[in-house]
Write an enzyme that holds these catalytic residues in place. Structure first.
Site, mmCIF file in Angstrom:
data_model
loop_
_atom_site.group_PDB
_atom_site.id
_atom_site.type_symbol
_atom_site.label_atom_id
_atom_site.label_comp_id
_atom_site.label_asym_id
_atom_site.label_seq_id
_atom_site.Cartn_x
_atom_site.Cartn_y
_atom_site.Cartn_z
ATOM 1 N N GLY A 91 -2.812 -14.964 10.510
ATOM 2 C CA GLY A 91 -3.831 -14.907 9.256
ATOM 3 C C GLY A 91 -4.615 -13.692 9.453
ATOM 4 O O GLY A 91 -3.965 -12.686 9.641
ATOM 5 N N SER A 124 1.564 -13.245 15.210
ATOM 6 C CA SER A 124 0.735 -12.185 14.150
ATOM 7 C C SER A 124 -0.693 -12.093 14.576
ATOM 8 O O SER A 124 -0.719 -11.103 15.490
ATOM 9 C CB SER A 124 0.756 -12.889 12.581
ATOM 10 O OG SER A 124 0.209 -11.779 11.511
ATOM 11 N N ALA A 125 -1.601 -12.340 13.868
ATOM 12 C CA ALA A 125 -3.061 -11.852 14.453
ATOM 13 C C ALA A 125 -3.383 -12.477 15.760
ATOM 14 O O ALA A 125 -4.099 -11.898 16.501
ATOM 15 C CB ALA A 125 -4.170 -12.605 13.333
ATOM 16 N N HIS A 161 4.495 -7.419 12.173
ATOM 17 C CA HIS A 161 5.022 -6.961 11.167
ATOM 18 C C HIS A 161 5.527 -5.540 10.697
ATOM 19 O O HIS A 161 5.332 -5.221 9.593
ATOM 20 C CB HIS A 161 4.082 -7.744 10.041
ATOM 21 C CG HIS A 161 3.734 -9.004 10.065
ATOM 22 N ND1 HIS A 161 4.114 -10.059 9.666
ATOM 23 C CD2 HIS A 161 2.408 -9.343 10.681
ATOM 24 C CE1 HIS A 161 3.731 -11.131 10.134
ATOM 25 N NE2 HIS A 161 2.572 -10.633 10.574
ATOM 26 N N GLU A 197 9.467 -7.892 11.851
ATOM 27 C CA GLU A 197 9.637 -9.520 11.789
ATOM 28 C C GLU A 197 10.975 -9.908 12.512
ATOM 29 O O GLU A 197 12.236 -9.453 12.689
ATOM 30 C CB GLU A 197 10.061 -9.679 10.113
ATOM 31 C CG GLU A 197 8.950 -8.930 9.281
ATOM 32 C CD GLU A 197 7.783 -9.922 9.054
ATOM 33 O OE1 GLU A 197 7.888 -10.986 8.130
ATOM 34 O OE2 GLU A 197 6.793 -9.769 9.753
#
Length: 246
Positions: A91, A124-125, A161, A197
């Site tokens: 997020g 991700s985060a 990413h 990714e």
């Protein structure tokens, strides 16, 4: 004292053509193994924490693990202290880090992972906050945490990413590589691992291995970036003394 640190740092939660965590579900099962029965989920990076927890719970239950979301606990610190494993979802990285500070979880998570040896998975985060700082996140600073310093579970930074320049694009803005180079123009900045990714980094003690279906790009201050394929041994990034020689 527990065992050595165990981290699974995933670039992205969803890969094109698949469902939530679908591309890494076998890695998750291998990583958590049979000793873990329940996972503590940290959904702070998204605003709708209830919906996020439902999504994560569905995936983990399909893999045979129970899931408790920390936002449902009346005592987040105690939830971390009792956890068998921690999964920090993706997020907005600034929102996530601020919530970790607001709930006094930075040192608690560090202790559980680095001293007690419980598995930590980030996506991700959640991968960003596992590193030294969130300076190399792609996110907008929609809120302001008290510091950009993160959990420091590894002594370098990650750019999830990671995108290669599109040679056909007419966009004249900075590429991801240029932004990371700007970061390295500042003194004493650590290496940055650009995870594409579908890529993830598995850390077991002092061993780090690139996994997944895509490669990564490593940026060292003052040097040209290098390309790396799945299976690459990145253990040298885990030793501070070795970083001084790079």
């Amino acid at each position: 004292m527990g065992g050595p640190r165990r981290l699974l740092l995933v670039s992205n939660s969803t890969l094109h053509g698949g469902g939530y965590l679908g591309h890494c579900q076998q890695h998750i099962k291998s990583f958590l193994g049979e000793k873990v029965s329940r996972v503590l989920f940290v959904p702070y990076a998204l605003h709708d924490r209830d919906a996020y927890a439902r999504r994560a719970r569905e995936r983990f239950e399909s893999l045979g693990y129970g899931l408790d979301s920390i936002h449902e606990s009346c005592d987040p610190v105690e939830a971390v202290r009792k956890s068998e494993a921690i999964f920090v979802g993706g997020g907005n990285t600034f929102r996530l880090l601020k919530a970790l500070y607001d709930n006094s979880l930075i040192q608690e998570i560090r202790k559980r992972v680095l001293e007690d040896g419980i598995p930590y998975m980030g996506s991700s985060a959640g991968t960003n906050v596992a590193t030294i700082s969130i300076n190399t996140t792609n996110d907008m600073p929609i809120v302001y945490p008290p510091s950009l310093q993160a959990l420091g579970l590894v002594p370098f930074n990650i750019n999830p990413h990671y995108l290669d320049p599109d040679l056909k694009s007419t966009h004249m803005g900075e590429t991801r590589e240029e932004r990371i180079r700007q970061y390295h123009e500042e003194p004493n900045t650590p290496p940055v691992l650009g995870l594409r990714e579908g890529a993830m980094l598995l850390v077991e003690g002092d061993k780090a291995t690139l996994q997944g279906v895509t490669g990564a790009r490593l940026f060292l201050r003052g040097k040209k970036p290098t390309e790396h394929e799945p299976g690459t041994d990145f253990s040298f990034l885990l030793t501070d003394s070795n970083l001084q020689k790079l």
